[in-house]
Write an enzyme that holds these catalytic residues in place. Structure first.
Site: not given
Ligand code: MRU
Length: 343
Positions: A47, A195, A236, A246
């Site tokens: 995240g 997730q 991200d 994601k």
């Molecule tokens: O691969 P991840 O689990 O790190 O992906 C996370 C996401 O895509 C979240 O939506 C993003 O980091 C926003 S978290 C507040």
């Protein structure tokens, strides 16, 4: 406990191991930069905002472990550690932001090794506290967009497990619920690492916020049936043109547009990247094994020899976004990220 924190007792970084959720709530400790890099790469911590704090604490940890006898050599060691940390996951800009923010202050103000160690840790700890305060502001700003009775779809996990605490997209939902609005959440499973079903559903269940998990492929049908009336996701990285989040987020934005459903992005200003253009943003490609097998089951999900493309993120064009919710407020089209940064 917070998702990530500094442990003064043994100068380590303590975090919840998210790969074990929802079955087990267990913490691990990273005592050196290699252990931290492993934890990030394996998504024990994940995240964007949480990764930012990983970067910050990682630099503080590298300063602790460096045996350099002068400031210049210590900064060199810290920069090498920062490079290793930044390489672990390239898409979320917060990771580089966390590393660079601590490095910059350590370099500017640290005249000797002990001062560098102290400053780095102080700055990283205050960034962790600040993350919680920012998420509460995002929550307050975003809650205004939610109505009593809303059914909100979210993707992946943009909750407290993706941050130090509270969350961005889930923070908005938490704030609306705290204002006594009745909100029901639909959580996309978020293949391949789930997730949504593992972490978002677990978080909301803990908070007694009604949540139902759906396979990713069900979102369009439920929108067409009028079951979902808002979508909120995290991010991200947000550039002038795109929201990187994601994999699957883009499809949801297209579906939301088709069905006239507001599509909101909740993210801190540290996720905004006004400098980068698409060609400079690397979309993380992860191991084929994440699709070849389902979880830890060793039965094949894809035949041996069939190639797999496992991209962790996608990009949603700004014209599909109804508002970006930050600690500086909610911003509506035409969305100009320089304006968001200025507040
Ligand atoms: O691969 P991840 O689990 O790190 O992906 C996370 C996401 O895509 C979240 O939506 C993003 O980091 C926003 S978290 C507040």
């Amino acid at each position: 406990m917070r998702t990530i924190e500094w442990d003064n007792s043994d100068s380590s970084i303590k975090m919840i191991d998210q790969t074990l959720l929802p079955g087990e709530l267990k913490t691990i400790k990273c005592k050196n930069v290699a252990e931290l890099c492993e934890a990030i790469q394996s998504l024990r911590i994940r995240g964007a905002p949480a990764l930012g704090i990983c970067g910050a604490f990682g630099i503080a940890l590298s300063a602790r472990l460096s045996s350099a006898k002068n400031a210049e050599d210590m900064i060199k060691d810290m920069k090498a550690a920062g490079d290793a940390i930044k390489k672990t996951r390239p898409t979320a800009i917060n990771l580089a932001w966390g590393v660079d923010s601590v490095l910059q202050i350590a370099e500017e103000e640290g005249v000797d090794p002990q001062l560098i160690r102290n400053i780095s840790l102080e700055v990283a700890k205050s960034m962790a506290d600040e993350d919680v305060a920012i998420n509460k502001k995002i929550g307050k700003n975003g809650a205004k967009l939610l109505r009593d009775g809303d059914v909100v779809l979210t993707h992946c996990n943009a909750g407290r497990m993706a941050c130090v605490d509270w969350g961005t997209a889930l923070g908005v939902i938490r704030s609306a619920v705290a204002e006594k609005k009745k909100i029901t959440v639909i959580a996309c499973e978020t293949r391949p690492l789930n997730q949504g079903s593992r972490i978002t559903a677990w978080e909301l269940q803990q908070d007694k916020i009604p949540v139902q998990v759906i396979p990713d492929s069900a979102a369009g049908f439920l929108m067409s049936e009028g079951v979902i009336n808002k979508v909120i996701v995290g991010a991200d990285r947000v550039t002038q043109e795109f929201v990187y989040n994601k994999i699957g987020t883009y499809s949801l934005s297209v579906l939301a547009k088709e069905h006239n459903i507001p599509f909101y992005v909740a993210a801190p200003v540290s996720t905004l990247d006004p400098e980068s253009w698409d060609e400079n943003v690397q979309i993380e490609k992860r191991s084929e094994d994440e699709l070849r097998y389902i979880g830890s089951c060793k039965d094949l999900n894809v035949p041996v020899g069939v190639p797999i493309l496992n991209l962790a993120f996608d990009k949603t064009p700004m014209e599909n976004v109804s508002a970006i919710i930050t600690e500086n407020g909610a911003f509506y089209p035409p969305i100009l990220i320089d304006e968001i940064i200025l507040g």
